[in-house]
Design a protein around this motif. Structure first.
Motif, PDB file in Angstrom:
ATOM      1  N   LYS A  32       0.841  -1.200   0.000  1.00  0.00           N
ATOM      2  CA  LYS A  32       0.000   0.000   0.000  1.00  0.00           C
ATOM      3  C   LYS A  32       0.876   1.250   0.000  1.00  0.00           C
ATOM      4  O   LYS A  32       0.584   2.213  -0.707  1.00  0.00           O
ATOM      5  CB  LYS A  32      -0.897   0.019   1.235  1.00  0.00           C
ATOM      6  CG  LYS A  32      -1.978  -1.008   1.252  1.00  0.00           C
ATOM      7  CD  LYS A  32      -2.770  -0.843   2.552  1.00  0.00           C
ATOM      8  CE  LYS A  32      -3.678  -1.985   2.830  1.00  0.00           C
ATOM      9  NZ  LYS A  32      -4.411  -1.811   4.101  1.00  0.00           N
ATOM     10  N   ALA A  33       1.933   1.220   0.803  1.00  0.00           N
ATOM     11  CA  ALA A  33       2.831   2.371   0.885  1.00  0.00           C
ATOM     12  C   ALA A  33       3.501   2.644  -0.465  1.00  0.00           C
ATOM     13  O   ALA A  33       3.684   3.804  -0.849  1.00  0.00           O
ATOM     14  CB  ALA A  33       3.873   2.152   1.980  1.00  0.00           C
ATOM     15  N   ILE A  34       3.861   1.591  -1.187  1.00  0.00           N
ATOM     16  CA  ILE A  34       4.442   1.766  -2.523  1.00  0.00           C
ATOM     17  C   ILE A  34       3.450   2.490  -3.422  1.00  0.00           C
ATOM     18  O   ILE A  34       3.804   3.436  -4.141  1.00  0.00           O
ATOM     19  CB  ILE A  34       4.841   0.402  -3.133  1.00  0.00           C
ATOM     20  CG1 ILE A  34       6.013  -0.214  -2.364  1.00  0.00           C
ATOM     21  CG2 ILE A  34       5.177   0.547  -4.624  1.00  0.00           C
ATOM     22  CD1 ILE A  34       6.288  -1.675  -2.717  1.00  0.00           C
ATOM     23  N   LEU A  35       2.201   2.058  -3.390  1.00  0.00           N
ATOM     24  CA  LEU A  35       1.181   2.670  -4.242  1.00  0.00           C
ATOM     25  C   LEU A  35       0.912   4.119  -3.838  1.00  0.00           C
ATOM     26  O   LEU A  35       0.737   4.984  -4.708  1.00  0.00           O
ATOM     27  CB  LEU A  35      -0.102   1.833  -4.200  1.00  0.00           C
ATOM     28  CG  LEU A  35       0.033   0.461  -4.866  1.00  0.00           C
ATOM     29  CD1 LEU A  35      -1.109  -0.455  -4.453  1.00  0.00           C
ATOM     30  CD2 LEU A  35       0.107   0.599  -6.384  1.00  0.00           C
ATOM     31  N   GLU A  63       9.877  -1.672  -6.896  1.00  0.00           N
ATOM     32  CA  GLU A  63       9.707  -1.812  -5.453  1.00  0.00           C
ATOM     33  C   GLU A  63       8.891  -3.067  -5.125  1.00  0.00           C
ATOM     34  O   GLU A  63       9.189  -3.774  -4.164  1.00  0.00           O
ATOM     35  CB  GLU A  63       9.036  -0.577  -4.867  1.00  0.00           C
ATOM     36  CG  GLU A  63       9.894   0.673  -4.898  1.00  0.00           C
ATOM     37  CD  GLU A  63       9.216   1.822  -4.196  1.00  0.00           C
ATOM     38  OE1 GLU A  63       9.041   1.736  -2.957  1.00  0.00           O
ATOM     39  OE2 GLU A  63       8.846   2.794  -4.879  1.00  0.00           O
ATOM     40  N   PHE A  64       7.869  -3.342  -5.922  1.00  0.00           N
ATOM     41  CA  PHE A  64       7.079  -4.565  -5.721  1.00  0.00           C
ATOM     42  C   PHE A  64       7.916  -5.808  -6.014  1.00  0.00           C
ATOM     43  O   PHE A  64       7.730  -6.839  -5.364  1.00  0.00           O
ATOM     44  CB  PHE A  64       5.812  -4.569  -6.580  1.00  0.00           C
ATOM     45  CG  PHE A  64       4.614  -3.991  -5.889  1.00  0.00           C
ATOM     46  CD1 PHE A  64       3.877  -4.742  -4.979  1.00  0.00           C
ATOM     47  CD2 PHE A  64       4.215  -2.685  -6.145  1.00  0.00           C
ATOM     48  CE1 PHE A  64       2.772  -4.209  -4.339  1.00  0.00           C
ATOM     49  CE2 PHE A  64       3.107  -2.144  -5.505  1.00  0.00           C
ATOM     50  CZ  PHE A  64       2.391  -2.900  -4.607  1.00  0.00           C
ATOM     51  N   ASN A  65       8.831  -5.723  -6.969  1.00  0.00           N
ATOM     52  CA  ASN A  65       9.724  -6.867  -7.234  1.00  0.00           C
ATOM     53  C   ASN A  65      10.520  -7.212  -5.973  1.00  0.00           C
ATOM     54  O   ASN A  65      10.653  -8.390  -5.625  1.00  0.00           O
ATOM     55  CB  ASN A  65      10.680  -6.551  -8.387  1.00  0.00           C
ATOM     56  CG  ASN A  65       9.999  -6.541  -9.737  1.00  0.00           C
ATOM     57  OD1 ASN A  65       8.895  -7.047  -9.905  1.00  0.00           O
ATOM     58  ND2 ASN A  65      10.644  -5.935 -10.716  1.00  0.00           N
ATOM     59  N   ASN A 110       7.920  -4.387 -16.180  1.00  0.00           N
ATOM     60  CA  ASN A 110       9.170  -4.895 -15.623  1.00  0.00           C
ATOM     61  C   ASN A 110       8.951  -5.762 -14.374  1.00  0.00           C
ATOM     62  O   ASN A 110       9.886  -6.026 -13.639  1.00  0.00           O
ATOM     63  CB  ASN A 110      10.113  -3.732 -15.304  1.00  0.00           C
ATOM     64  CG  ASN A 110       9.497  -2.706 -14.386  1.00  0.00           C
ATOM     65  OD1 ASN A 110       8.303  -2.433 -14.432  1.00  0.00           O
ATOM     66  ND2 ASN A 110      10.307  -2.101 -13.539  1.00  0.00           N
ATOM     67  N   ARG A 111       7.743  -6.244 -14.190  1.00  0.00           N
ATOM     68  CA  ARG A 111       7.471  -7.049 -12.987  1.00  0.00           C
ATOM     69  C   ARG A 111       8.109  -8.438 -13.091  1.00  0.00           C
ATOM     70  O   ARG A 111       8.209  -9.005 -14.159  1.00  0.00           O
ATOM     71  CB  ARG A 111       5.982  -7.156 -12.732  1.00  0.00           C
ATOM     72  CG  ARG A 111       5.209  -8.001 -13.750  1.00  0.00           C
ATOM     73  CD  ARG A 111       3.708  -8.007 -13.420  1.00  0.00           C
ATOM     74  NE  ARG A 111       2.986  -8.801 -14.371  1.00  0.00           N
ATOM     75  CZ  ARG A 111       2.431  -8.364 -15.487  1.00  0.00           C
ATOM     76  NH1 ARG A 111       2.513  -7.080 -15.786  1.00  0.00           N
ATOM     77  NH2 ARG A 111       1.809  -9.175 -16.295  1.00  0.00           N
TER      78      ARG A 111
END
Length: 113
Positions: A32-35, A63-65, A110-111
């Motif tokens: 959530k913080a990334i979003l 960041e999700f990676n 890029n995921r």
């Protein structure tokens, strides 16, 4: 600092993941913080077109990676269903900031998940 976009401010990011015990809550909160950071960058940088939008979303995807590695270490992971939920959130963000024609596949091209 909080987001100014009212649509985003009232949105519960990653609700489905948060409600599923397979996903550790503290890691979902990091997602959530990334979003939310993505939203703040959208407001600060005000991308003028798809290329600048995709640059921002792909940085958040990186960041999700990294977060996916932590999910894996916790016995979880960003698998098929979670991937769809996260991609929907990226599209929501793009749409909320006026990029309704954004290509969801390019938003997170890029995921690793």
């Amino acid at each position: 600092m909080s987001v100014m976009n009212e649509q985003v401010a009232g949105h519960a990011f990653l609700r489905s993941m948060h409600d599923d015990p397979y996903f550790p809550g503290h890691l979902v909160d990091e997602g959530k913080a990334i979003l939310l950071r993505l939203c703040l960058r959208m407001e600060a940088e005000q991308p003028s077109g798809p290329d600048s939008l995709y640059k921002l979303t792909q940085a958040a995807t990186e960041e999700f990676n990294l977060l996916d590695e932590r999910f894996g270490a916790a016995g979880s992971g960003i698998e098929t269903v979670a991937r769809e939920w996260i991609c929907e959130e990226f599209w929501f963000v793009a749409s909320a900031y006026g990029f309704t024609d954004a290509d969801v596949e390019v938003l997170t091209a890029n995921r690793d998940w």
